[in-house]
Scaffold this active site. Structure first.
Site, PDB file in Angstrom:
ATOM      1  NE  ARG A 165      -2.587  -1.887   8.105  1.00  0.00           N
ATOM      2  CZ  ARG A 165      -2.403  -2.107   7.023  1.00  0.00           C
ATOM      3  NH1 ARG A 165      -2.532  -3.377   6.489  1.00  0.00           N
ATOM      4  NH2 ARG A 165      -1.803  -1.265   6.053  1.00  0.00           N
ATOM      5  NE  ARG A 225       6.030   6.890   0.791  1.00  0.00           N
ATOM      6  CZ  ARG A 225       5.251   6.643   1.902  1.00  0.00           C
ATOM      7  NH1 ARG A 225       4.029   5.617   1.598  1.00  0.00           N
ATOM      8  NH2 ARG A 225       5.207   6.917   3.103  1.00  0.00           N
ATOM      9  NE  ARG A 276      -5.745   8.143  11.002  1.00  0.00           N
ATOM     10  CZ  ARG A 276      -5.004   7.406  10.117  1.00  0.00           C
ATOM     11  NH1 ARG A 276      -5.672   6.902   9.207  1.00  0.00           N
ATOM     12  NH2 ARG A 276      -3.718   7.184  10.358  1.00  0.00           N
ATOM     13  NE  ARG A 286      -5.469   0.115  12.913  1.00  0.00           N
ATOM     14  CZ  ARG A 286      -4.826   0.100  11.943  1.00  0.00           C
ATOM     15  NH1 ARG A 286      -3.319   0.023  12.013  1.00  0.00           N
ATOM     16  NH2 ARG A 286      -5.523   0.327  10.691  1.00  0.00           N
ATOM     17  N   GLY A 321      -5.100   7.932   5.357  1.00  0.00           N
ATOM     18  CA  GLY A 321      -3.894   9.169   5.894  1.00  0.00           C
ATOM     19  C   GLY A 321      -2.907   9.422   5.090  1.00  0.00           C
ATOM     20  CB  SER A 374       4.603   9.863  11.457  1.00  0.00           C
ATOM     21  OG  SER A 374       3.899   9.831  10.268  1.00  0.00           O
ATOM     22  CE  LYS A 401      -2.887   0.857   3.720  1.00  0.00           C
ATOM     23  NZ  LYS A 401      -2.660   2.220   4.285  1.00  0.00           N
ATOM     24  CG  ASP A 420       0.396  -0.226   9.564  1.00  0.00           C
ATOM     25  OD1 ASP A 420      -0.094   0.814  10.252  1.00  0.00           O
ATOM     26  OD2 ASP A 420       0.506   0.183   8.328  1.00  0.00           O
ATOM     27  CD  GLN A 422       0.307   8.385   7.159  1.00  0.00           C
ATOM     28  OE1 GLN A 422      -0.680   9.205   7.688  1.00  0.00           O
ATOM     29  NE2 GLN A 422      -0.210   7.437   6.555  1.00  0.00           N
TER      30      GLN A 422
HETATM   31  C1  S3P Z   1       2.159   4.658   6.407  1.00  0.00           C
HETATM   32  C2  S3P Z   1       2.840   5.223   7.439  1.00  0.00           C
HETATM   33  C3  S3P Z   1       2.287   4.738   8.653  1.00  0.00           C
HETATM   34  C4  S3P Z   1       1.341   3.507   8.415  1.00  0.00           C
HETATM   35  C5  S3P Z   1       0.375   3.738   7.317  1.00  0.00           C
HETATM   36  C6  S3P Z   1       1.068   3.737   6.348  1.00  0.00           C
HETATM   37  C7  S3P Z   1       2.845   5.282   4.953  1.00  0.00           C
HETATM   38  O1  S3P Z   1       1.665   5.771   9.269  1.00  0.00           O
HETATM   39  O2  S3P Z   1       0.712   3.279   9.806  1.00  0.00           O
HETATM   40  O3  S3P Z   1      -0.476   2.498   7.047  1.00  0.00           O
HETATM   41  O4  S3P Z   1       2.610   4.973   4.037  1.00  0.00           O
HETATM   42  O5  S3P Z   1       3.676   6.271   5.082  1.00  0.00           O
HETATM   43  P1  S3P Z   1       2.319   6.703  10.123  1.00  0.00           P
HETATM   44  O6  S3P Z   1       3.214   7.746   9.364  1.00  0.00           O
HETATM   45  O7  S3P Z   1       1.200   7.776  10.657  1.00  0.00           O
HETATM   46  O8  S3P Z   1       3.043   6.068  11.305  1.00  0.00           O
END
Ligand code: S3P
Length: 427
Positions: free
Chosen positions: A389, A27, A123, A347, A95, A168, A22, A316, A170
């Site tokens: 999940r 990306r 969130r 979670r 997210g 993170s 994913k 995750d 993200q």
């Molecule tokens: C992800 C980063 C993680 C992960 C999410 C996918 C990503 O989140 O939990 O399922 O693709 O960058 P966080 O960056 O909030 O930790």
């Protein structure tokens, strides 16, 4: 939709492939959309989250062609090729879509609005809004920009060095992606290293990226060139079958073509420390990402403590790790995992409440949970709370429980693993 799972009587045997990763799928489309020329993607995850990313880049004037399921061509127009969207960009439940898109939108001198579903709207977004504002983006939104919907007008950025309070990927990715649009070096420092797919893929598209431990730097205004990307199987999806086979007597399973980037393999390391027989075979590098076939056999597991730098490497996978822990001898403690509270659901609450309903000896902690193994699980009605999940972890618990487990809102698996129940039931 409800899904009914029966306790398994036999063993789990054979070979299987899981859908594409994913994180890498998101990306590939995002970087393809800001590169020059065609990006060809194979193994793209046709899950709802990644399809939200495709829908968003299309609204920004980028053509994305689906040749077959998992085979996409993205026709990028270069760094400043996006057009002001006429419609609201909808990230759905994702997210990654919202936070990475905000990073890229910050580089563009036009107005855009992003929204998400009820879960995503609750969130935290300040974690990306704050550093992007510090770079010069104008962002407003609900709760002063702490939550979606968010509106953004980017452009005229300046580089920053950002010490993120959370590990993170993200957050790191949003800041590094914004850093592409301004001259100079943008740096992100994390408390513990998170997944590094953005850095790896940016380098393969031609950007200059440096990573030392928890510090990542990108040089702005690169010329990104369209790429060929092979997306490996998602280790986060494979994890459900790793645990299912490890806890089911007599099982032996081979998972083919799984991404084994070290920033993602915490689940393999932790299951091995618990005593699982797991081996990675045929290790290779594809499009800059390590890939392997993973063999797992039924094993007697021991409870352990999981904490610190391992947490971002398996964040995750914690819902399904709880199922492994319930089948281990002794106590498993999961700590330093407060980030679980801000995922698609809280979670800690969703795992503890629903696994306890199945008879697991499990207690919440502020930053994790404690599981005492050895209790026999008993099927009942449980709820995924629309969290993909949680639905899949409950299914793995369900096959190890006596009787019938009914999972409510089970259709959420389409977010990251369309076909999950069909695959599980084929065993
Ligand atoms: C992800 C980063 C993680 C992960 C999410 C996918 C990503 O989140 O939990 O399922 O693709 O960058 P966080 O960056 O909030 O930790």
């Amino acid at each position: 939709m409800n899904e009914v799972i029966k306790g398994i009587s036999g063993k789990i045997q054979g070979t299987l492939s899981v859908p594409g990763d994913k994180s890498i799928s998101h990306r590939a489309v995002l970087l393809g959309s800001i590169a020059e020329g065609r990006t060809e993607i194979e193994g793209f995850l046709m899950g709802e989250d990644c399809l939200s990313t495709v829908a968003c880049v299309r609204k920004l004037g980028i053509e994305v062609e689906t040749l077959a399921p998992g085979q996409l061509h993205v026709f990028g127009k270069g760094l400043f090729g996006w057009q002001e969207p006429r419609e609201i960009l909808d990230a759905g439940n994702s997210g990654t879509t919202m936070r990475l898109m905000l990073g890229l939108l910050a580089g563009h001198p036009f107005h855009a609005v992003m929204k998400g579903d009820a879960s995503l709207s609750s969130r935290p977004m300040a974690r990306v809004v704050d550093p992007l504002r510090a770079m010069g983006a104008r962002i407003d939104g609900r709760n002063e920009g702490k939550n979606a919907p968010l509106s953004i007008r980017g452009g005229n950025l300046h580089p920053i060095t950002y010490s993120s309070p959370v590990s993170s990927a993200q957050v790191k990715s949003a800041v590094l992606l914004a850093g592409l649009f301004t001259e100079g070096e943008t740096t992100v420092i994390e408390p513990a290293k998170s997944r590094d797919h953005t850095e790896t893929m940016l380098a393969s598209f031609g950007a200059q990226v440096k990573t030392t431990g928890c510090i990542s730097t990108v040089k702005g205004l690169p010329r990104l060139k369209g790429e060929k990307i092979m997306v490996p199987g998602d280790i986060s999806s494979a994890a459900f079958f790793l645990v299912a086979a490890a806890i089911t007597p007599g099982s032996e399973l081979m998972l083919k073509n799984i991404g084994v980037n070290p920033s993602r393999t915490g689940i393999i390391d932790v299951l091995k420390r618990m005593g699982a027989q797991i081996t990675c075979q045929n290790e290779r590098i594809e499009a800059g990402e390590p890939v392997a076939d993973i063999q797992v056999k039924h094993s007697h597991l021991q409870g352990i403590t999981v904490e610190g730098d391992d947490i971002p490497r398996l964040i995750d996978e914690i819902p399904v790790l709880a199922v492994a822990a319930a089948h281990a001898t002794g106590t498993t403690v999961i700590k330093d995992a407060g980030e679980l509270r801000v995922k698609e659901t809280d979670r800690i609450i969703s795992v503890v409440s629903q696994m306890a309903a199945l008879g697991m000896d499990i207690e919440p902690r502020e930053d994790g949970m404690v599981i005492r193994g050895g209790r026999t699980l008993k099927g009942t009605a449980v709820n995924s709370f629309h969290d993909h999940r949680i639905a899949m972890a409950l299914a793995v618990a369900g096959i190890s429980a006596a009787g019938v487990t009914t999972i409510e809102n089970a259709e959420s698996v389409k977010i990251s693993f369309p076909g999950f129940f069909e695959m599980l039931k084929s065993f």
